[in-house]
Design an enzyme around this catalytic site. Structure first.
Site, mmCIF file in Angstrom:
data_model
loop_
_atom_site.group_PDB
_atom_site.id
_atom_site.type_symbol
_atom_site.label_atom_id
_atom_site.label_comp_id
_atom_site.label_asym_id
_atom_site.label_seq_id
_atom_site.Cartn_x
_atom_site.Cartn_y
_atom_site.Cartn_z
ATOM 1 N N LEU A 30 0.824 -1.211 0.000
ATOM 2 C CA LEU A 30 0.000 0.000 0.000
ATOM 3 C C LEU A 30 0.858 1.261 0.000
ATOM 4 O O LEU A 30 1.874 1.338 0.698
ATOM 5 C CB LEU A 30 -0.917 0.001 1.233
ATOM 6 C CG LEU A 30 -1.857 -1.207 1.358
ATOM 7 C CD1 LEU A 30 -2.731 -1.076 2.605
ATOM 8 C CD2 LEU A 30 -2.725 -1.383 0.120
ATOM 9 N N HIS A 34 -3.294 4.256 -2.450
ATOM 10 C CA HIS A 34 -4.277 3.403 -1.759
ATOM 11 C C HIS A 34 -4.844 4.129 -0.541
ATOM 12 O O HIS A 34 -6.043 4.053 -0.260
ATOM 13 C CB HIS A 34 -3.624 2.102 -1.277
ATOM 14 C CG HIS A 34 -3.074 1.236 -2.349
ATOM 15 N ND1 HIS A 34 -1.727 1.015 -2.517
ATOM 16 C CD2 HIS A 34 -3.695 0.525 -3.321
ATOM 17 C CE1 HIS A 34 -1.536 0.195 -3.544
ATOM 18 N NE2 HIS A 34 -2.707 -0.107 -4.047
#
Ligand code: PAF
Length: 272
Positions: A30, A34
């Site tokens: 991530l 994100h």
């Protein structure tokens, strides 16, 4: 935050959930892109579910499935920080059986990314449909960086009458302008520096169009000039159905650029 590992567990928990559900599907590693999706989901929904699953069916033979960046611990911390309620981290066995019903992306997907990666979108749609069915979310959040993926997911939702809203989210960039991607970690410092030409070319195109340029070929030529001498896979000016256009219509145009650094493909785009 509760971590869920199996489909059965998720199905049981889902039965108990009431209220709006925001869902962010990811393949992990991530980054700020994100995080911005998760934050938006958090703002707009009572419950937030994130999934992390490196989906094998969307990788072609020879692609980076086995080396795709995996950062479980850091990802869990990020989800906790973003106040995610449920983090679904299934393994392949819980998601797939041996011989499955398949999803076929439409014929018009075999251009651009679908041309370079034939079958990729079949796998994306297959896993996204599974995840939508499992989460039965109200809203699902997708970044505009993967423009063709976003459009095909919207088309699947429309064609299969799926009861979910797709929320497109703006591209998040590093301070330098480079579009965030889990694959940026593959780049050397020098390559990252050279990759700045990509966002520069995109911004330049946006400015040209804002100043009134409507000839797609002129815009493409200028992009090639800025990108030289990088290994350009394609520069395309398309409408929102991903058909190539010659005349730019500002509210219905996406400019897409893909550049290769060895095996790493960097995508960027601008939506006019
Ligand atoms: O964009 C991605 O990360 C993936 O394609 C997705 C949508 C999570 C499906 O595996």
């Amino acid at each position: 935050m509760q971590i869920i590992k199996t489909v059965e567990e998720l199905k049981n928990i889902r039965k108990t959930l009431k209220g709006t559900i925001g869902f962010v599907p990811t393949m992990g590693a991530l980054h700020d892109g994100h995080i911005s999706l998760i934050k938006k989901a958090r703002e707009e929904n009572e419950i937030v579910i994130v999934s992390i699953f490196v989906n094998p069916t969307q990788f072609l033979k020879g692609e980076d499935l086995s080396t795709y960046p995996r950062k479980e611990e850091a990802d869990i911390k990020i989800c906790q920080m973003c106040k995610v309620d449920y983090l679904f981290m299934p393994d392949i066995k819980t998601m797939y059986e041996e011989d499955e019903v398949l999803i076929k992306a439409p014929q018009n997907s075999y251009v651009l990314e679908g041309f370079t990666r034939p079958g990729h979108f079949d796998g994306v749609l297959q896993v996204v449909l599974k995840l939508f069915n499992l989460t039965q979310a109200t809203n699902a959040y997708f970044g505009k960086k993967d423009a063709q993926q976003l459009a095909l997911i919207q088309q699947m939702v429309k064609n299969l009458f799926l009861p979910i809203n797709i929320i497109p989210c703006d591209i998040v960039r590093e301070n330098s302008g480079l579009a965030m991607s889990s694959r940026n970690v593959y780049l050397s410092i020098e390559q990252k520096q050279e990759a700045l030409k990509i966002s520069k070319s995109i911004y330049m195109a946006g400015n040209l169009i804002a100043k009134g340029e409507r000839d797609a070929n002129i815009v493409k030529d200028k992009i090639y000039e800025v990108l030289a001498p990088l290994d350009i896979e394609y520069v395309k000016v398309v409408d929102k159905r991903f058909d190539e256009i010659e005349v730019i219509e500002p509210s219905n145009t996406i400019i897409l650029v893909v550049v290769r650094f060895g095996n790493v493909r960097l995508l960027d785009n601008i939506w006019m």
